[in-house]
Design a protein around this motif. Structure first.
Motif, PDB file in Angstrom:
ATOM      1  N   MET A 255      43.697  58.302  38.259  1.00 41.60           N
ATOM      2  CA  MET A 255      43.859  57.001  38.915  1.00 41.60           C
ATOM      3  C   MET A 255      43.009  55.910  38.272  1.00 41.60           C
ATOM      4  N   GLY A 256      42.168  56.273  37.301  1.00 45.04           N
ATOM      5  CA  GLY A 256      41.301  55.281  36.682  1.00 45.04           C
ATOM      6  C   GLY A 256      40.056  54.975  37.491  1.00 45.04           C
ATOM      7  N   TRP A 257      39.684  55.869  38.418  1.00 43.64           N
ATOM      8  CA  TRP A 257      38.501  55.669  39.237  1.00 43.64           C
ATOM      9  C   TRP A 257      37.303  56.355  38.606  1.00 43.64           C
ATOM     10  N   THR A 258      36.131  55.938  39.007  1.00 42.75           N
ATOM     11  CA  THR A 258      34.897  56.598  38.611  1.00 42.75           C
ATOM     12  C   THR A 258      34.539  57.647  39.652  1.00 42.75           C
ATOM     13  N   PHE A 259      34.189  58.844  39.189  1.00 37.17           N
ATOM     14  CA  PHE A 259      33.849  59.948  40.085  1.00 37.17           C
ATOM     15  C   PHE A 259      32.405  60.356  39.875  1.00 37.17           C
ATOM     16  N   ALA A 260      31.701  60.650  40.973  1.00 39.42           N
ATOM     17  CA  ALA A 260      30.326  61.140  40.884  1.00 39.42           C
ATOM     18  C   ALA A 260      30.104  62.184  41.961  1.00 39.42           C
ATOM     19  N   ALA A 261      29.391  63.250  41.609  1.00 45.47           N
ATOM     20  CA  ALA A 261      28.966  64.280  42.557  1.00 45.47           C
ATOM     21  C   ALA A 261      27.513  64.574  42.246  1.00 45.47           C
ATOM     22  N   GLU A 262      26.595  64.101  43.095  1.00 49.51           N
ATOM     23  CA  GLU A 262      25.174  64.188  42.772  1.00 49.51           C
ATOM     24  C   GLU A 262      24.323  64.071  44.028  1.00 49.51           C
ATOM     25  N   ARG A 263      23.018  64.326  43.856  1.00 51.91           N
ATOM     26  CA  ARG A 263      22.040  64.160  44.927  1.00 51.91           C
ATOM     27  C   ARG A 263      21.368  62.813  44.787  1.00 51.91           C
ATOM     28  N   ARG A 264      21.248  62.073  45.906  1.00 56.02           N
ATOM     29  CA  ARG A 264      20.559  60.787  45.929  1.00 56.02           C
ATOM     30  C   ARG A 264      19.684  60.707  47.166  1.00 56.02           C
ATOM     31  N   GLU A 265      18.411  60.668  46.963  1.00 52.32           N
ATOM     32  CA  GLU A 265      17.458  60.485  48.050  1.00 52.32           C
ATOM     33  C   GLU A 265      17.687  61.482  49.188  1.00 52.32           C
ATOM     34  N   GLY A 266      17.828  62.744  48.815  1.00 55.05           N
ATOM     35  CA  GLY A 266      18.009  63.783  49.812  1.00 55.05           C
ATOM     36  C   GLY A 266      19.409  63.919  50.358  1.00 55.05           C
ATOM     37  N   MET A 267      20.356  63.167  49.836  1.00 51.10           N
ATOM     38  CA  MET A 267      21.745  63.220  50.292  1.00 51.10           C
ATOM     39  C   MET A 267      22.641  63.722  49.163  1.00 51.10           C
ATOM     40  N   THR A 268      23.606  64.560  49.517  1.00 56.01           N
ATOM     41  CA  THR A 268      24.656  64.949  48.577  1.00 56.01           C
ATOM     42  C   THR A 268      25.780  63.930  48.685  1.00 56.01           C
ATOM     43  N   VAL A 269      26.162  63.359  47.548  1.00 55.44           N
ATOM     44  CA  VAL A 269      27.123  62.259  47.532  1.00 55.44           C
ATOM     45  C   VAL A 269      28.303  62.624  46.643  1.00 55.44           C
ATOM     46  N   ILE A 270      29.491  62.588  47.212  1.00 56.49           N
ATOM     47  CA  ILE A 270      30.748  62.656  46.448  1.00 56.49           C
ATOM     48  C   ILE A 270      31.338  61.251  46.514  1.00 56.49           C
ATOM     49  N   GLU A 271      31.453  60.602  45.367  1.00 60.06           N
ATOM     50  CA  GLU A 271      31.735  59.166  45.343  1.00 60.06           C
ATOM     51  C   GLU A 271      32.926  58.849  44.446  1.00 60.06           C
ATOM     52  N   LEU A 272      33.753  57.920  44.919  1.00 66.19           N
ATOM     53  CA  LEU A 272      34.883  57.403  44.151  1.00 66.19           C
ATOM     54  C   LEU A 272      34.766  55.889  44.097  1.00 66.19           C
ATOM     55  N   ILE A 273      34.894  55.327  42.896  1.00 64.68           N
ATOM     56  CA  ILE A 273      34.792  53.881  42.730  1.00 64.68           C
ATOM     57  C   ILE A 273      35.981  53.385  41.922  1.00 64.68           C
TER      58      ILE A 273
END
Length: 289
Positions: A255-273
């Motif tokens: 879809m041309g989106w940015t994908f991230a799966a990582e830890r940030r400040e004690g949170m697990t984040v699955i992110e689509l931009i």
């Protein structure tokens, strides 16, 4: 003739008819017809024109509206079929593939402890397949109108199911207008976020789960599934059994989106931009805290 032109003709024909009648009456019929008779005939002439020309235009307009409604119904049915196919592919088909892989490993296992461990994993996978089938059937039983009122409502329900199964607190913040997303984007975004929630359900052991969505000023958006669970051990995209996250990444890339799966400040984040000129991260991270 399109609908807009038909509507204009329906509005203009009675006006033009009475104008033309008044012109003919004053220009040609005035010596032969009294003013009272002309005024009396005017509404009957307009009625006659309405019953002939305008009524035909109304019939054509109604026919056009029915055709448009049928086209929209077919489009909605195709969208629902594509959404269901995506859910089956992401949930049941993926779990069955994983089940087949584990069966192959069970056949190849030499010692009894390894066989018992694989047997336990097989039972867990079968339970996951059963849960996916149960949810798919439950969604099919819902009336189609439910998803038309609020496209994001199935995401809220999926978050609620995840929270109930994991005994976690849930928070849903969604500020993306429905009209900002195309049909394909809705289908893909729903599938990706649902798979991220399934990942939370299976692995996170979280006490708090968040589904967050915000739009950017340039027309893009940012969505995330966040939890305060145990997090990842190494790269989650290379971990065994994490087929779901890899499929989310592949969908996002298509879809041309940015994908991230990582830890940030004690949170697990699955992110689509969906990339824009200026992506604001701070408001979403602040909301999670």
């Amino acid at each position: 003739m399109n609908d807009r032109r038909i509507k204009w003709m329906i509005l203009l024909i009675p006006t033009l008819t009475i104008g033309l009648w008044e012109y003919i009456r004053h220009a040609f019929l005035l010596p032969y017809m009294t003013m009272d008779l002309g005024n009396l005939l005017a509404p009957f002439i307009v009625l006659a024109v309405t019953l002939t020309l305008v009524r035909g235009l109304f019939v054509r307009l109604e026919s056009s509206q029915r055709a448009l409604q049928r086209q929209r119904s077919r489009g909605a049915a195709l969208e629902e079929r594509e959404r269901l196919a995506a859910e089956l592919h992401d949930g049941i088909a993926q779990s069955l593939f994983l089940l087949a892989v584990k069966l192959d490993r069970l056949d190849a296992a030499a010692d009894e402890p390894a066989r018992r461990e694989l047997a336990g994993q097989l039972r867990e996978t079968v339970r996951d397949v059963h849960e996916d089938v149960r949810q798919a059937i439950a969604r099919l039983r819902l009336p189609p109108e439910a998803s038309q009122h609020d496209w994001a409502e199935p995401l809220r329900e999926c978050l609620g199911e995840t929270a109930a199964l994991t005994e976690a607190e849930a928070e849903f913040r969604w500020d993306i207008p429905e009209e900002l997303l195309g049909i394909k984007e809705k289908i893909e975004l729903h599938a990706c976020l649902r798979e991220a929630l399934v990942n939370v359900r299976k692995h996170a052991r979280a006490g708090n789960v968040y589904v967050l969505g915000e739009c950017s000023p340039d027309g893009g958006f940012r969505c995330a599934v966040m939890d305060d669970g145990i997090g990842f051990a190494g790269n989650p995209l290379e971990a065994p059994g994490r087929f779901g996250l890899r499929m989310v990444r592949e969908r996002a890339l298509r879809m041309g989106w940015t994908f991230a799966a990582e830890r940030r400040e004690g949170m697990t984040v699955i992110e689509l931009i969906k990339k824009g000129a200026n992506i604001h991260r701070q408001p979403m991270e602040g909301a999670a805290r």
